[in-house]
Design a protein around this motif. Structure first.
Motif, short mmCIF file in Angstrom:
data_model
loop_
_atom_site.label_atom_id
_atom_site.label_comp_id
_atom_site.label_asym_id
_atom_site.label_seq_id
_atom_site.Cartn_x
_atom_site.Cartn_y
_atom_site.Cartn_z
N CYS A 156 0.83 -1.21 0.00
CA CYS A 156 0.00 0.00 0.00
C CYS A 156 0.86 1.26 0.00
O CYS A 156 0.55 2.23 -0.71
N VAL A 160 0.75 4.10 -3.00
CA VAL A 160 0.50 5.53 -2.82
C VAL A 160 1.59 6.35 -3.50
O VAL A 160 1.31 7.32 -4.21
N LEU A 163 1.07 6.20 -7.25
CA LEU A 163 -0.04 7.06 -7.69
C LEU A 163 0.40 8.52 -7.79
O LEU A 163 0.05 9.22 -8.74
N VAL A 164 1.17 8.97 -6.82
CA VAL A 164 1.61 10.36 -6.81
C VAL A 164 2.66 10.61 -7.89
O VAL A 164 2.49 11.46 -8.76
#
Length: 179
Positions: A156, A160, A163-164
């Motif tokens: 996870c 994240v 994604l950024v």
């Protein structure tokens, strides 16, 4: 027999080089993703005998930061492949741990089959499936906590960051799909 051996020659060409910009974005994403997981591991968890850093996350970094368009790099595959494989791995060790060679083979092969069936194929999941068998006493003591931490939490964190970072340049888009 000759036809079988002919298939091993290959017929395609190597993929083209990627741009220097693509190399830099892959580097930045993988650096930040691995740094976040490693920092949490060494600064918070390792002091308490817990772990967050897995070798299979290095292979995941190649996919989610370096091959962002690959179906194998998508969030469903990253999370599903690691988590499913971790559950299978712990179960295989608990049932077959007295035969580590068999537990290793069952963990990896069942994980691959289930990742195929659930459309979550993520090659590093195969390594995650092996780690709980060969990981030693510190990993064995975790039992099913291994699924949550380090596997799910680490994946996870890396997601994240992916994604950024992967959506900063106009030339990248991540993910291609969620489910």
């Amino acid at each position: 027999m000759n036809g079988y051996l002919q298939k091993m020659r290959g017929q395609g060409q190597s993929p083209p080089r990627v741009s220097l910009s693509e190399v830099c974005w892959s580097w930045l994403g993988s650096f930040l993703g691995m740094a976040a997981v490693a920092l949490l591991h060494y600064k918070l968890l390792d002091q308490h005998g817990l772990m967050l850093l897995l070798g299979s996350f290095g292979a995941s970094a190649v996919l989610i930061y370096g091959a962002v368009r690959s179906p194998l790099a998508q969030p469903r595959n990253l999370l599903g492949g690691h988590i499913l494989s971790a559950v299978i791995d712990v179960t295989a060790f608990q049932w077959l741990g007295m035969y580590p060679w068999l537990a290793a083979a069952v963990a990896v092969s069942v994980s691959i089959a289930l990742m195929h069936l659930t459309r979550t194929l993520h090659p590093p999941g195969g390594a995650t499936a092996l780690i709980a068998v060969i990981g030693g006493q510190s990993v064995h003591k975790l039992g099913y906590l291994y699924v949550v931490m380090p596997v799910a939490l680490g994946a996870c964190i890396m997601l994240v960051i992916a994604l950024v970072v992967n959506n900063i340049p106009k030339t990248r888009k991540y993910p291609e799909f969620w489910v």
